[in-house]
Design an enzyme around this catalytic site. Sequence first.
Site, PDB file in Angstrom:
ATOM      1  N   THR A   1      88.118  34.525  27.071  1.00 14.08           N
ATOM      2  CA  THR A   1      88.404  35.861  26.537  1.00 14.08           C
ATOM      3  C   THR A   1      88.552  35.877  25.023  1.00 14.08           C
ATOM      4  OG1 THR A   1      89.566  36.453  28.545  1.00 14.08           O
ATOM      5  CG2 THR A   1      90.112  37.732  26.617  1.00 14.08           C
TER       6      THR A   1
ATOM      7  N   GLN B   1     102.465  23.668  48.453  1.00 13.21           N
ATOM      8  CA  GLN B   1     102.100  24.998  47.945  1.00 13.21           C
ATOM      9  C   GLN B   1     103.180  25.526  47.003  1.00 13.21           C
ATOM     10  OE1 GLN B   1     101.041  27.622  51.262  1.00 13.21           O
ATOM     11  NE2 GLN B   1     100.072  25.897  52.279  1.00 13.21           N
ATOM     12  N   CYS B   2     104.383  24.963  47.084  1.00 12.22           N
ATOM     13  CA  CYS B   2     105.444  25.328  46.130  1.00 12.22           C
ATOM     14  C   CYS B   2     105.226  24.502  44.867  1.00 12.22           C
ATOM     15  CB  CYS B   2     106.827  24.951  46.653  1.00 12.22           C
ATOM     16  SG  CYS B   2     107.346  25.861  48.077  1.00 12.22           S
TER      17      CYS B   2
ATOM     18  N   ASP C   1      91.779  31.091  32.570  1.00 15.17           N
ATOM     19  CA  ASP C   1      91.723  30.998  34.037  1.00 15.17           C
ATOM     20  C   ASP C   1      91.781  29.560  34.544  1.00 15.17           C
ATOM     21  OD1 ASP C   1      91.646  33.712  34.242  1.00 15.17           O
ATOM     22  OD2 ASP C   1      89.514  33.866  34.727  1.00 15.17           O
TER      23      ASP C   1
ATOM     24  N   ARG D   1      97.455  20.925  51.312  1.00 18.05           N
ATOM     25  CA  ARG D   1      98.393  21.843  50.644  1.00 18.05           C
ATOM     26  C   ARG D   1      99.439  22.265  51.653  1.00 18.05           C
ATOM     27  NH1 ARG D   1      97.922  25.040  45.806  1.00 18.05           N
ATOM     28  NH2 ARG D   1      99.752  23.747  45.618  1.00 18.05           N
TER      29      ARG D   1
ATOM     30  N   ASP E   1      82.702  31.700  30.451  1.00 23.91           N
ATOM     31  CA  ASP E   1      83.936  32.125  31.088  1.00 23.91           C
ATOM     32  C   ASP E   1      84.475  30.865  31.770  1.00 23.91           C
ATOM     33  OD1 ASP E   1      85.119  34.994  32.564  1.00 23.91           O
ATOM     34  OD2 ASP E   1      85.659  33.040  33.404  1.00 23.91           O
ATOM     35  N   SER E   2      85.757  30.604  31.655  1.00 29.01           N
ATOM     36  CA  SER E   2      86.240  29.312  32.151  1.00 29.01           C
ATOM     37  C   SER E   2      86.180  29.203  33.672  1.00 29.01           C
ATOM     38  CB  SER E   2      87.651  29.014  31.637  1.00 29.01           C
ATOM     39  OG  SER E   2      88.616  29.759  32.329  1.00 29.01           O
ATOM     40  N   SER E   3      85.884  30.297  34.363  1.00 29.44           N
ATOM     41  CA  SER E   3      85.648  30.204  35.811  1.00 29.44           C
ATOM     42  C   SER E   3      84.426  29.328  36.086  1.00 29.44           C
ATOM     43  CB  SER E   3      85.363  31.581  36.414  1.00 29.44           C
ATOM     44  OG  SER E   3      86.199  32.530  35.849  1.00 29.44           O
TER      45      SER E   3
END
Length: 349
Positions: free
Chosen positions: A22, A285-286, A98, A253, A65-67
Amino acid sequence: MPEKYSKLTKQAHILILYTGGTIGMIRKENGSYEPFSFENLSSQIPELAQFPAQIEVDSFDEPIDSSNMTPEHWRRIAKRIEHDYNTYDAFLILHGSDTMAYTSAALSFMLRNLSKPVILTGSQLPVGIPRSDARENILTSLEIASATNDEGGPLVPEVAVYFEYNLYRGNRLQKVSSQDFEAFRSPNYPLLAEAGVQIKYHRNFIQTASVSRFEVLENLETRIAILHCYPGMSASLNLPLIQNPQNKAIILRSFGSGNAPGEVWLLEALAEVIKAGIPVINVSQCAAGEVEMAKYDAGRKYQEIGVLSARDMILEAALTKAMVLLGSGLQGEEFAIAFRENLSGELSD
Ligand code: ASP
């Protein structure tokens, strides 16, 4: 609290590498953002010319775009740093927010024995927009990259991310907001520095410069599956992922402190994979806290079949660490030993 304000070395020689994101984007007629050439950035921040350091700027031929970031792009960044390691005192990577946490974690494992700052930054709004956070992020990153200690060495000789007044260790942060200027969080490690009127460095938390020879580990293994646990997960959908013969590692995960459903199909399938020499790594996942499989029966079962604990590593760190270790040819027990080691400040003692 150990704190120290920065001094600037007037002669610092810094390479800015713009990869996209961005920060240098423009708005198209349909309202969406797309990467633009870097000239946009330097003309938007005239202060760059007055900054008390010798700054050179380079850009990916096609900013992205970093995606769209891949390990191939990480290799390109790492090789560029290796090529110019003796020419510059510090490196500033401009990157989309991202996937910035993946890139910074990957670089922290690829750049071995670092003794110079490698700072990543980006912004939530393009530089040309009046309320953009880009100007502050770039100028403060440059100040951090050129800051020296009493001996004249770099104050932050590690891979770090600067964003919205905070400096994070590169393998400890996650993007948590797509709308707040404060887009990142470091759930298990303190900030390395905070920028106010002055920049306060928390020096006890910053790595010391390595005295060993700098090198780049450039081979990354990407065939790593991520198996996300959720209530109701079925064998029919998830077994094909676990049993895919291409897998070189699986990241499980889990819930909470490393717990997962006690379904027989899941335990048996993972046990079989582990027996075949494919590491299975437990990442909760935490994000905040630590995997402790022995705490509950629901986790202990996974410990008993040989699942490796990522402890307090975040997903971005565990994934890229596994990519680099497997890419370096480590397998079996050798992989497990190296994975448990604190290689780059990604794990707490
Ligand atoms: N989509 C953008 C990117 O990561 C978002 C940003 O730069 O903040 O490249």
